[in-house]
Design a protein around this motif. Structure first.
Motif, mmCIF file in Angstrom:
data_model
loop_
_atom_site.group_PDB
_atom_site.id
_atom_site.type_symbol
_atom_site.label_atom_id
_atom_site.label_comp_id
_atom_site.label_asym_id
_atom_site.label_seq_id
_atom_site.Cartn_x
_atom_site.Cartn_y
_atom_site.Cartn_z
ATOM 1 N N PHE A 71 -6.189 11.216 -17.617
ATOM 2 C CA PHE A 71 -6.443 11.486 -16.140
ATOM 3 C C PHE A 71 -5.453 10.243 -15.478
ATOM 4 O O PHE A 71 -5.328 9.207 -16.022
ATOM 5 C CB PHE A 71 -7.596 11.114 -15.980
ATOM 6 N N LEU A 72 -5.012 10.625 -14.465
ATOM 7 C CA LEU A 72 -4.603 9.712 -13.486
ATOM 8 C C LEU A 72 -5.575 9.037 -12.959
ATOM 9 O O LEU A 72 -6.335 9.687 -12.462
ATOM 10 C CB LEU A 72 -3.511 10.531 -12.688
ATOM 11 N N ILE A 73 -5.550 7.640 -12.811
ATOM 12 C CA ILE A 73 -6.581 6.718 -12.520
ATOM 13 C C ILE A 73 -5.977 6.114 -11.180
ATOM 14 O O ILE A 73 -4.868 5.730 -10.817
ATOM 15 C CB ILE A 73 -6.906 5.771 -13.316
ATOM 16 N N GLU A 74 -6.976 6.219 -10.075
ATOM 17 C CA GLU A 74 -6.893 5.395 -8.811
ATOM 18 C C GLU A 74 -7.993 4.755 -8.452
ATOM 19 O O GLU A 74 -9.211 5.164 -8.401
ATOM 20 C CB GLU A 74 -6.347 6.758 -7.872
ATOM 21 N N ALA A 75 -7.593 3.657 -7.730
ATOM 22 C CA ALA A 75 -8.880 2.731 -7.290
ATOM 23 C C ALA A 75 -8.917 2.688 -6.015
ATOM 24 O O ALA A 75 -7.598 2.557 -5.273
ATOM 25 C CB ALA A 75 -8.954 1.548 -8.120
ATOM 26 N N ARG A 76 -9.797 2.836 -5.216
ATOM 27 C CA ARG A 76 -9.978 2.759 -3.713
ATOM 28 C C ARG A 76 -10.913 1.814 -3.417
ATOM 29 O O ARG A 76 -12.149 1.623 -3.838
ATOM 30 C CB ARG A 76 -10.126 4.044 -3.272
ATOM 31 N N PHE A 85 -10.902 20.772 -13.082
ATOM 32 C CA PHE A 85 -11.052 19.705 -12.207
ATOM 33 C C PHE A 85 -9.447 19.230 -11.627
ATOM 34 O O PHE A 85 -9.047 18.885 -12.661
ATOM 35 C CB PHE A 85 -11.855 18.658 -12.090
ATOM 36 N N ARG A 86 -9.287 18.906 -10.353
ATOM 37 C CA ARG A 86 -7.885 18.517 -10.326
ATOM 38 C C ARG A 86 -8.262 17.048 -9.813
ATOM 39 O O ARG A 86 -7.610 16.070 -9.962
ATOM 40 C CB ARG A 86 -7.095 19.068 -9.082
ATOM 41 N N LEU A 87 -9.570 16.661 -9.336
ATOM 42 C CA LEU A 87 -9.961 15.646 -8.720
ATOM 43 C C LEU A 87 -11.630 15.296 -9.283
ATOM 44 O O LEU A 87 -12.320 16.174 -8.933
ATOM 45 C CB LEU A 87 -9.668 15.731 -7.072
ATOM 46 N N ILE A 88 -11.641 13.907 -9.533
ATOM 47 C CA ILE A 88 -13.058 13.722 -9.759
ATOM 48 C C ILE A 88 -13.137 12.249 -9.062
ATOM 49 O O ILE A 88 -12.423 11.254 -9.279
ATOM 50 C CB ILE A 88 -13.092 13.500 -11.507
ATOM 51 N N TYR A 89 -14.248 12.164 -8.369
ATOM 52 C CA TYR A 89 -14.615 10.974 -7.602
ATOM 53 C C TYR A 89 -15.531 10.414 -8.515
ATOM 54 O O TYR A 89 -16.396 10.903 -9.336
ATOM 55 C CB TYR A 89 -14.995 11.447 -6.441
ATOM 56 N N ASP A 90 -15.699 9.081 -8.603
ATOM 57 C CA ASP A 90 -16.638 8.235 -9.278
ATOM 58 C C ASP A 90 -16.770 6.951 -8.554
ATOM 59 O O ASP A 90 -15.737 6.510 -7.730
ATOM 60 C CB ASP A 90 -16.174 8.008 -10.838
ATOM 61 N N THR A 137 -5.445 16.031 -13.809
ATOM 62 C CA THR A 137 -6.441 15.444 -12.975
ATOM 63 C C THR A 137 -6.421 14.004 -12.719
ATOM 64 O O THR A 137 -6.091 13.262 -13.469
ATOM 65 C CB THR A 137 -7.825 15.699 -14.299
ATOM 66 N N ARG A 138 -6.953 13.847 -11.353
ATOM 67 C CA ARG A 138 -6.976 12.489 -11.087
ATOM 68 C C ARG A 138 -8.465 11.899 -10.823
ATOM 69 O O ARG A 138 -9.290 12.804 -10.790
ATOM 70 C CB ARG A 138 -6.485 12.239 -9.531
ATOM 71 N N ALA A 139 -8.679 10.904 -11.526
ATOM 72 C CA ALA A 139 -10.133 10.220 -11.150
ATOM 73 C C ALA A 139 -9.922 8.915 -10.198
ATOM 74 O O ALA A 139 -9.136 8.050 -10.262
ATOM 75 C CB ALA A 139 -10.501 9.584 -12.856
ATOM 76 N N VAL A 140 -10.717 9.171 -9.315
ATOM 77 C CA VAL A 140 -10.536 8.400 -7.972
ATOM 78 C C VAL A 140 -11.843 7.339 -7.860
ATOM 79 O O VAL A 140 -12.897 8.106 -8.068
ATOM 80 C CB VAL A 140 -10.655 8.925 -6.785
#
Length: 143
Positions: free
Chosen positions: A138-143, A108-113, A9-12
């Motif tokens: 979860f893999l964490i990504e910041a945008r 979930f594969r992708l969670i937006y927050d 799961t990625r948390a963006v």
């Protein structure tokens, strides 16, 4: 360290300093998933937030709208808005608009927050969600 049994799961996290940016980002993500015919679950804190997001999706884009449903029960709609902490439309992607982390059965594969920088209190809640996602592997990504 990632738990090998945990789903990938990625948390963006979208960094935001104003409410308008949050609204635009939510609309952009919802439209993208709808165009790709992918289910998206939008989790909200309460009835007031549910009504707000529901109205927002009916009014956007200005010349049309994004088909969706606001419900707390099971649905097959591509975009579902709910207060229920359940994956009511079997989505693989979710947008968490709650103050607490989204750690429910997905899968979930992708969670937006949001990394909400609009106030110190919201910034602190964002940090708690970030830490919970990290702890869950979860893999964490910041945008």
């Amino acid at each position: 360290m990632r738990n090998s049994d945990a789903p990938s799961t990625r948390a963006v996290f979208f960094q935001t300093r104003e409410a308008k940016t949050k609204t635009l980002r939510l609309l952009e993500i919802a439209a993208t998933h709808f165009e790709r015919k992918e289910h998206l679950l939008i989790l909200v804190e309460d009835e007031k937030a549910m009504d707000y997001v529901d109205e927002l999706l009916w009014k956007s884009p200005p010349t049309s709208f994004l088909p969706h449903i606001a419900t707390n029960g099971p649905t097959t709609e591509l975009i579902a808005i709910t207060r229920t902490k359940q994956n009511i439309n079997q989505a693989r992607s979710a947008f968490n608009l709650c103050s607490t982390p989204l750690l429910i059965e997905g899968p979930f594969r992708l969670i937006y927050d949001f990394e909400d920088l609009t106030s110190p209190g919201k910034q602190q809640l964002s940090a708690l969600r970030f830490d919970a996602y990290k702890k869950a592997g979860f893999l964490i990504e910041a945008r």
